[in-house]
Design a protein around this motif. Structure first.
Motif, PDB file in Angstrom:
ATOM      1  N   ALA A 116       0.860  -1.711  -0.320  1.00 36.77           N
ATOM      2  CA  ALA A 116      -0.439  -0.325   0.046  1.00 36.77           C
ATOM      3  C   ALA A 116       0.604   1.235   0.239  1.00 36.77           C
ATOM      4  N   VAL A 117       1.901   1.670   0.786  1.00 38.28           N
ATOM      5  CA  VAL A 117       2.878   2.731   0.531  1.00 38.28           C
ATOM      6  C   VAL A 117       3.621   2.491  -0.597  1.00 38.28           C
ATOM      7  N   ALA A 118       3.846   1.672  -1.726  1.00 39.31           N
ATOM      8  CA  ALA A 118       4.396   1.691  -2.106  1.00 39.31           C
ATOM      9  C   ALA A 118       3.690   2.857  -3.734  1.00 39.31           C
ATOM     10  N   TYR A 119       1.944   1.447  -3.349  1.00 36.00           N
ATOM     11  CA  TYR A 119       1.075   2.311  -4.192  1.00 36.00           C
ATOM     12  C   TYR A 119       0.833   4.033  -3.774  1.00 36.00           C
ATOM     13  N   VAL A 120       0.936   3.762  -2.964  1.00 37.60           N
ATOM     14  CA  VAL A 120       0.883   5.885  -2.722  1.00 37.60           C
ATOM     15  C   VAL A 120       2.334   6.598  -3.195  1.00 37.60           C
ATOM     16  N   LEU A 121       3.102   5.979  -2.742  1.00 33.32           N
ATOM     17  CA  LEU A 121       4.520   6.528  -3.639  1.00 33.32           C
ATOM     18  C   LEU A 121       3.960   6.401  -4.733  1.00 33.32           C
ATOM     19  N   GLY A 156       8.600   5.348 -11.497  1.00 33.60           N
ATOM     20  CA  GLY A 156       7.304   4.661 -11.599  1.00 33.60           C
ATOM     21  C   GLY A 156       8.203   2.917 -11.567  1.00 33.60           C
ATOM     22  N   PRO A 157       7.991   2.277 -12.788  1.00 32.46           N
ATOM     23  CA  PRO A 157       8.317   0.836 -12.320  1.00 32.46           C
ATOM     24  C   PRO A 157       8.642   0.934 -11.653  1.00 32.46           C
ATOM     25  N   LEU A 158      10.217   0.826 -10.921  1.00 27.30           N
ATOM     26  CA  LEU A 158      10.272   0.719  -9.564  1.00 27.30           C
ATOM     27  C   LEU A 158       9.339   0.092  -8.488  1.00 27.30           C
ATOM     28  N   LEU A 159       8.390   1.430  -8.437  1.00 23.39           N
ATOM     29  CA  LEU A 159       7.245   1.744  -7.261  1.00 23.39           C
ATOM     30  C   LEU A 159       6.308   0.392  -7.347  1.00 23.39           C
ATOM     31  N   TRP A 160       6.134   0.674  -8.884  1.00 21.11           N
ATOM     32  CA  TRP A 160       5.216  -0.153  -9.709  1.00 21.11           C
ATOM     33  C   TRP A 160       5.451  -1.915  -8.860  1.00 21.11           C
ATOM     34  N   ILE A 161       6.574  -2.367  -9.499  1.00 19.12           N
ATOM     35  CA  ILE A 161       7.272  -3.719  -8.904  1.00 19.12           C
ATOM     36  C   ILE A 161       6.860  -3.794  -7.429  1.00 19.12           C
ATOM     37  N   LEU A 162       7.465  -2.841  -6.440  1.00 16.14           N
ATOM     38  CA  LEU A 162       7.381  -3.603  -5.465  1.00 16.14           C
ATOM     39  C   LEU A 162       6.457  -3.522  -5.036  1.00 16.14           C
ATOM     40  N   ALA A 163       5.105  -2.480  -5.084  1.00 20.04           N
ATOM     41  CA  ALA A 163       3.554  -2.732  -4.622  1.00 20.04           C
ATOM     42  C   ALA A 163       3.630  -4.075  -4.851  1.00 20.04           C
ATOM     43  N   VAL A 164       3.399  -4.189  -6.319  1.00 23.17           N
ATOM     44  CA  VAL A 164       3.153  -5.535  -6.764  1.00 23.17           C
ATOM     45  C   VAL A 164       3.360  -6.810  -5.960  1.00 23.17           C
TER      46      VAL A 164
END
Length: 130
Positions: free
Chosen positions: A9-14, A104-112
């Motif tokens: 959730a934090v990664a999606y917010v970031l 952005g893609p790094l945060l997306w991958i972490l969120a997933v």
């Protein structure tokens, strides 16, 4: 508490906060153009970025934080669609450098990854009627 779901959730917010900034920058780019179709499409892109960002943040805060099944699938599908398009049509052709464009893609991958670990680790909250 499910730590992985909350990290997701934090990664999606970031990710969402980063895309709010991107929407602002794209809108400013549109302001520098002559009125016409290109400017209109740039403004549309800024609008889409704004709402992808707001969607991702809202779902993360209201649903992913609680490891909710609907939230998991909503952000997985919508944010993945947004970032895959960016990767294919902007990042890979080199229109934006990997740094900072890859954030952005790094945060997306972490969120997933984190939300999937949370989803698989414990029984998620049941889906809610949206």
């Amino acid at each position: 508490m499910n730590l992985y779901a909350r990290l997701g959730a934090v990664a999606y917010v970031l990710w969402g906060l980063l895309h709010l900034q991107a929407a602002r920058l794209v809108y400013m780019l549109g302001d520098s153009l002559e009125p016409g179709m290109v400017q209109g499409r740039i403004y549309q892109d800024a609008f889409n970025l704004l709402f992808f960002a707001l969607f991702g943040i809202a779902v993360a805060v209201m649903l992913n934080w609680k490891n909710n099944r609907s939230g998991y699938w909503l952000n997985l599908i919508v944010i993945s669609a947004a970032d895959i398009g960016f990767i294919i049509y902007v990042l890979l052709p080199g229109y934006v450098p990997l740094v900072p464009g890859g954030l952005g893609p790094l945060l997306w991958i972490l969120a997933v990854v984190f939300s999937t670990l949370g989803f698989r680790q414990t029984k998620p909250e049941p889906s809610v009627a949206l």
